[in-house]
Design a protein around this motif. Structure first.
Motif, PDB file in Angstrom:
ATOM      1  N   TRP A  91      65.216  14.981 -31.202  1.00  0.00           N
ATOM      2  CA  TRP A  91      65.238  15.810 -32.416  1.00  0.00           C
ATOM      3  C   TRP A  91      65.817  17.407 -31.785  1.00  0.00           C
ATOM      4  N   LYS A 155      69.925  12.424 -39.317  1.00  0.00           N
ATOM      5  CA  LYS A 155      69.574  13.644 -40.322  1.00  0.00           C
ATOM      6  C   LYS A 155      69.750  14.960 -39.861  1.00  0.00           C
ATOM      7  N   TRP A 157      69.223  19.000 -41.485  1.00  0.00           N
ATOM      8  CA  TRP A 157      68.715  19.979 -42.294  1.00  0.00           C
ATOM      9  C   TRP A 157      69.244  21.267 -42.133  1.00  0.00           C
ATOM     10  N   MET A 205      59.759  20.225 -43.560  1.00  0.00           N
ATOM     11  CA  MET A 205      60.747  19.302 -43.161  1.00  0.00           C
ATOM     12  C   MET A 205      60.431  18.813 -42.145  1.00  0.00           C
ATOM     13  N   THR A 208      57.591  16.699 -41.544  1.00  0.00           N
ATOM     14  CA  THR A 208      57.660  15.354 -42.394  1.00  0.00           C
ATOM     15  C   THR A 208      58.526  14.450 -41.493  1.00  0.00           C
ATOM     16  N   TRP A 209      59.602  15.168 -41.073  1.00  0.00           N
ATOM     17  CA  TRP A 209      60.827  14.184 -40.352  1.00  0.00           C
ATOM     18  C   TRP A 209      60.187  13.744 -38.962  1.00  0.00           C
ATOM     19  N   ALA A 212      57.389  10.956 -39.118  1.00  0.00           N
ATOM     20  CA  ALA A 212      58.087   9.643 -39.787  1.00  0.00           C
ATOM     21  C   ALA A 212      57.901   8.493 -38.800  1.00  0.00           C
TER      22      ALA A 212
END
Length: 212
Positions: A91, A155, A157, A205, A208-209, A212
């Motif tokens: 990420w 994803k 954000w 966020m 959480t991401w 996962a």
């Protein structure tokens, strides 16, 4: 480049700091998120600034600095890959200037990455779109957003205040449109009022991401 987290990690997080900060500062975000099985890498900008002007400035002023920043972020991604972490578990994230750099790296070279979280930031763009100064862009002209490839499955954000002194809401919204058009699943948050900073939901966020 500074590193935090386990030697053998489940996922990797590349963090980009804001203007006036440094790698150690942005690594505090990883620490606050409490992600014990995620490693973090944070490149550091020369002089604690990725570029010397507003990210809305004409491309000729921005591009040499953006290219250097994107290369630093990509080096971190490649380091995680060398450690055995696949791109699908890597990420990008950042705050302010770092948010813009994270988004731009993802748009330019982020194929296969898990995604990006941009706290108070927007895309920088690939060139000048022409036209006149736009009040919605704080008196700067618009940019082109011609990025290669697809970002299906990733994803995104993007968060920003309604009246951020550095990040026009119009650019944050346009960034979301561009990345959604590349196939990413995009979520945006517009915090009410004026401000330039992260809110607790931003950290939620991230946690959480990456959990996962």
């Amino acid at each position: 480049m500074k590193r935090a987290g386990p030697e053998k990690a489940r996922a990797g997080l590349v963090l980009a700091h804001g203007r006036g900060a440094d790698a150690a500062d942005i690594l505090g975000l990883w620490q606050a998120a409490r992600l014990p099985d995620v490693a973090a890498l944070a490149p550091e900008a020369p002089g604690h600034s990725w570029w010397p002007t507003s990210f809305l400035a004409p491309a000729a002023q921005m591009e040499p600095f953006v290219a250097r920043g994107v290369a630093a972020m990509d080096t971190a991604v490649r380091q995680f890959e060398a450690e055995g972490i696949p791109r699908s578990r890597i990420w990008l994230a950042g705050f302010s200037q770092g948010a813009g750099l994270a988004l731009e790296t993802f748009a330019r070279q982020g194929e296969g990455l898990a995604g990006v979280l941009a706290f108070s930031g927007g895309l920088i763009g690939t060139g000048d779109a022409g036209g006149t100064a736009d009040p919605a862009l704080y008196g700067f002209a618009d940019k082109r957003f011609d990025y290669p490839g697809r970002r299906d499955g990733a994803k995104v954000w993007i968060s920003v205040h309604e009246r951020d002194p550095h990040i026009p809401l119009a650019r944050a919204q346009r960034s979301a449109e561009v990345l959604a058009g590349m196939g990413a699943t995009v979520e945006t948050a517009v915090w009410p009022g004026a401000g330039h900073g992260m809110l607790p939901r931003d950290l939620d966020m991230l946690r959480t991401w990456l959990s996962a």
